[in-house]
Design an enzyme around this catalytic site. Structure first.
Site, PDB file in Angstrom:
ATOM      1  N   PHE A 132      -0.494  16.418   3.895  1.00 20.45           N
ATOM      2  CA  PHE A 132      -0.963  15.733   2.693  1.00 20.45           C
ATOM      3  C   PHE A 132       0.171  15.661   1.682  1.00 20.45           C
ATOM      4  CE2 PHE A 132      -3.230  14.787  -1.155  1.00 20.45           C
ATOM      5  CZ  PHE A 132      -4.181  13.877  -0.701  1.00 20.45           C
ATOM      6  N   ASP A 156      -3.131   5.870   6.682  1.00 15.97           N
ATOM      7  CA  ASP A 156      -3.545   7.147   7.266  1.00 15.97           C
ATOM      8  C   ASP A 156      -4.441   6.823   8.473  1.00 15.97           C
ATOM      9  OD1 ASP A 156      -3.907   9.925   7.364  1.00 15.97           O
ATOM     10  OD2 ASP A 156      -5.584   9.887   5.984  1.00 15.97           O
ATOM     11  N   GLU A 180       0.851  -1.196   0.000  1.00 14.35           N
ATOM     12  CA  GLU A 180       0.000   0.000   0.000  1.00 14.35           C
ATOM     13  C   GLU A 180       0.886   1.245   0.000  1.00 14.35           C
ATOM     14  OE1 GLU A 180      -2.409   1.581  -0.723  1.00 14.35           O
ATOM     15  OE2 GLU A 180      -3.985   1.658   0.797  1.00 14.35           O
ATOM     16  N   ASP A 181       0.362   2.330  -0.528  1.00 14.45           N
ATOM     17  CA  ASP A 181       1.145   3.569  -0.561  1.00 14.45           C
ATOM     18  C   ASP A 181       1.276   4.195   0.819  1.00 14.45           C
ATOM     19  OD1 ASP A 181      -1.557   4.235  -0.460  1.00 14.45           O
ATOM     20  OD2 ASP A 181      -1.523   5.597  -2.173  1.00 14.45           O
ATOM     21  N   ARG A 217       0.897  12.065  -9.612  1.00 15.23           N
ATOM     22  CA  ARG A 217       1.351  10.684  -9.384  1.00 15.23           C
ATOM     23  C   ARG A 217       2.731  10.425  -9.967  1.00 15.23           C
ATOM     24  NH1 ARG A 217      -2.875   7.570  -7.334  1.00 15.23           N
ATOM     25  NH2 ARG A 217      -4.945   8.012  -8.131  1.00 15.23           N
TER      26      ARG A 217
HETATM   27  P1  IMP Z   1      -6.882   5.355   5.268  1.00 18.85           P
HETATM   28  O1  IMP Z   1      -8.032   4.424   5.046  1.00 18.85           O
HETATM   29  O2  IMP Z   1      -7.321   6.620   5.933  1.00 18.85           O
HETATM   30  O3  IMP Z   1      -5.713   4.712   5.968  1.00 18.85           O
HETATM   31  O4  IMP Z   1      -6.490   5.872   3.846  1.00 18.85           O
HETATM   32  C1  IMP Z   1      -5.526   5.343   3.076  1.00 18.85           C
HETATM   33  C2  IMP Z   1      -5.648   5.910   1.677  1.00 18.85           C
HETATM   34  O5  IMP Z   1      -5.899   7.310   1.684  1.00 18.85           O
HETATM   35  C3  IMP Z   1      -4.338   5.739   0.957  1.00 18.85           C
HETATM   36  O6  IMP Z   1      -4.307   4.521   0.267  1.00 18.85           O
HETATM   37  C4  IMP Z   1      -4.329   6.926   0.020  1.00 18.85           C
HETATM   38  O7  IMP Z   1      -4.969   6.582  -1.177  1.00 18.85           O
HETATM   39  C5  IMP Z   1      -5.136   7.985   0.720  1.00 18.85           C
HETATM   40  N1  IMP Z   1      -4.266   8.977   1.400  1.00 18.85           N
HETATM   41  C6  IMP Z   1      -4.102   9.149   2.730  1.00 18.85           C
HETATM   42  N2  IMP Z   1      -3.237  10.143   2.998  1.00 18.85           N
HETATM   43  C7  IMP Z   1      -2.835  10.603   1.794  1.00 18.85           C
HETATM   44  C8  IMP Z   1      -1.894  11.646   1.416  1.00 18.85           C
HETATM   45  O8  IMP Z   1      -1.251  12.346   2.204  1.00 18.85           O
HETATM   46  N3  IMP Z   1      -1.738  11.806   0.064  1.00 18.85           N
HETATM   47  C9  IMP Z   1      -2.405  11.069  -0.862  1.00 18.85           C
HETATM   48  N4  IMP Z   1      -3.261  10.095  -0.541  1.00 18.85           N
HETATM   49  C10 IMP Z   1      -3.489   9.875   0.783  1.00 18.85           C
HETATM   50 MG    MG Z   2      -4.591   4.113  -1.825  1.00 16.62          MG
END
Ligand code: IMP
Ligand code: MG
Length: 176
Positions: free
Chosen positions: A151, A102, A98-99, A164
């Protein structure tokens, strides 16, 4: 590229060094058995490409599409599978790539979904982790970098589908 809306947080060179280290860790931790790498679209596409080349053992690759954010910088809180795996994962070692973690909502949901398919084990590799924002506990076995609550874009990560292609991970400035 000098982009006035972004400032570099983690450089291309730092990313490449760390991804090579993570690859060595994965190689050492999975000495045998089937390894299926599951890349999460779209944000993880560059990390998957570099990490799989740094893992020096046989592996299979599949992708899953998950959306939780929708447009903008805040999560919708709703998780949706937009593309399921093509492969069966029963009995296999699964490495989710995963990238960024959050709130943890996306990954905790995904681990729940994949566990129902009876893999041998599931581990998570996440390039970035924003621990301050966590709402659901997620164990990240291979974390590239912990970052502050900013962000970020680049190296696969987007803001409304832009940025991207940047080589570095950059903070998107306010008002961008
Ligand atoms: P989570 O469910 O809140 O953990 O969200 C994870 C997803 O939110 C990641 O796979 C990203 O696609 C997106 N995301 C969260 N923070 C960022 C950020 O700082 N930049 C870009 N995408 C983000
Ligand atoms: Mg994602």
């Amino acid at each position: 590229m000098n982009n006035p809306q972004t400032s570099v947080l983690i450089s291309d060179a730092q990313i490449q060094d760390r991804v090579r280290e993570l690859g060595r860790m994965v190689t050492k931790d999975f000495p045998d058995g089937e390894l299926i790498v599951v890349g999460i679209l779209k944000g993880a596409f560059m990390f998957v490409a570099d990490l799989t080349r740094a893992i020096e053992r046989p592996l299979k690759l599949d992708f899953m599409g998950i959306s939780s954010y929708g447009r903008g910088k805040t999560s919708s809180g709703e998780v949706k599978v937009t593309k399921d795996l093509d492969m069966q994962i029963e009995g296999a070692n699964v490495l989710i790539v995963e990238d960024i973690v959050d709130t943890g909502v996306t990954l905790s949901y995904l681990v729940g979904v994949l566990n129902q398919r009876k893999p041998r084990a599931i581990r998570i590799a996440a390039l970035l982790d924003k621990p301050d924002r966590r709402l659901r506990p997620v164990h990240v076995a291979y974390c590239g970098f912990q970052i502050p609550d900013e962000f970020v874009v680049g190296y696969g990560l987007d803001f409304d589908e832009d940025y991207r292609g940047l080589k570095d991970i950059c903070i998107l400035k306010e008002g961008a």
